[in-house]
Design a protein around this motif. Structure first.
Motif, PDB file in Angstrom:
ATOM      1  N   ASN A 287       0.826  -1.211   0.000  1.00 26.57           N
ATOM      2  CA  ASN A 287       0.000   0.000   0.000  1.00 26.57           C
ATOM      3  C   ASN A 287       0.858   1.258   0.000  1.00 26.57           C
ATOM      4  OD1 ASN A 287      -2.380  -1.471  -0.001  1.00 26.57           O
ATOM      5  ND2 ASN A 287      -2.560  -1.478   2.234  1.00 26.57           N
TER       6      ASN A 287
ATOM      7  N   ARG B  43       2.250   1.775  -3.523  1.00 27.15           N
ATOM      8  CA  ARG B  43       1.202   2.254  -4.426  1.00 27.15           C
ATOM      9  C   ARG B  43       0.916   3.738  -4.206  1.00 27.15           C
ATOM     10  NH1 ARG B  43      -3.209  -2.702  -3.838  1.00 27.15           N
ATOM     11  NH2 ARG B  43      -2.179  -4.184  -5.266  1.00 27.15           N
TER      12      ARG B  43
ATOM     13  N   GLU C 104       0.633  -0.336 -10.195  1.00 25.53           N
ATOM     14  CA  GLU C 104      -0.054  -1.321  -9.360  1.00 25.53           C
ATOM     15  C   GLU C 104       0.969  -2.368  -8.935  1.00 25.53           C
ATOM     16  OE1 GLU C 104      -3.871  -4.366  -9.403  1.00 25.53           O
ATOM     17  OE2 GLU C 104      -2.862  -3.856 -11.272  1.00 25.53           O
TER      18      GLU C 104
END
Length: 222
Positions: free
Chosen positions: A208, A211, A218
């Motif tokens: 996360n 990203r 991705e």
């Protein structure tokens, strides 16, 4: 010193007997030694053990790449609503090792480039790129894991993201007269299994973070 350590094709070290790469290693060593003598290279040839290890990593990476291409090709055959990876495409065309050029990074070859082959009105076709990493992250934790994933994501974006000049002639008819197209998404896919960290929560947090730090990429594990 390098000449004294020169390997012999007829005298492999213990553990290398019968290994088909031993002859390749001897040829590699001789070539690098000759380049050093000619002043064309400064780095000494690898010893046998790290050379064999390097080829093991290379073979593992190729196997992972073949697996991912097979998964993408199978995904493309499914109805759009059932696809796991390619739901954003109407008719995806999967291409390997496509030459793509950017002013900052020069000519590179994307592991996979996917372009919309369907007839859509107006604008450039949808383009996504895929970069596969068979990197052993199992020993990384905390900030070191996050830093490595952010570095990989930034590299993928710089090489295969933003706006690319697609150099493959066979794709030009799909580009509608302009080889420079925006990339809607870059996928950075790591090999999972024993190569990924065991702590699921820490891994999810690192994904996360990568990203969020590198939008447009991705990051996922397979």
């Amino acid at each position: 010193m390098l000449e004294k350590q020169r390997p012999s094709p007829d005298a492999p070290p213990p553990g290398a007997e019968g290994n088909p790469r031993w002859g390749e290693y001897v040829a590699y060593y001789e070539k690098r030694l000759g380049e050093i003598k000619q002043g064309k290279a400064a780095k000494a040839p690898l010893r046998w053990t790290p050379y064999e290890q390097m080829w093991g990593w290379f073979a593992r990476g190729l196997a992972f790449e073949r697996l991912m291409v097979a998964l993408l090709e199978a995904d493309a055959k499914l109805p759009r609503a059932q696809r796991r990876f390619l739901g954003a495409f109407h008719k995806p065309l999967i291409q390997r090792y496509v030459g793509v050029k950017k002013l900052e990074s020069g000519l590179r070859y994307a592991d996979v480039l996917i372009i919309e082959e369907g007839e859509l009105a107006g604008g450039p076709p949808r383009v996504e790129t895929w970069s596969f990493k068979s990197r052993n992250l199992s020993g990384l934790k905390g900030p070191a894991l996050v830093a490595q994933m952010i570095e990989d994501a930034m590299e993928a974006l710089q090489k295969y993201g933003e706006t690319l000049d697609i150099r493959r002639d066979s794709l030009q008819p799909l580009l509608r007269g302009d080889s420079k197209v925006p990339v809607q998404r870059v996928h950075l896919v790591y090999e999972g299994g024993t190569l990924k960290p065991a702590d699921v929560r820490e891994l999810k947090a690192a994904v996360n973070r990568a990203r969020s730090e590198v939008p447009g990429v991705e990051v996922l594990f397979q």
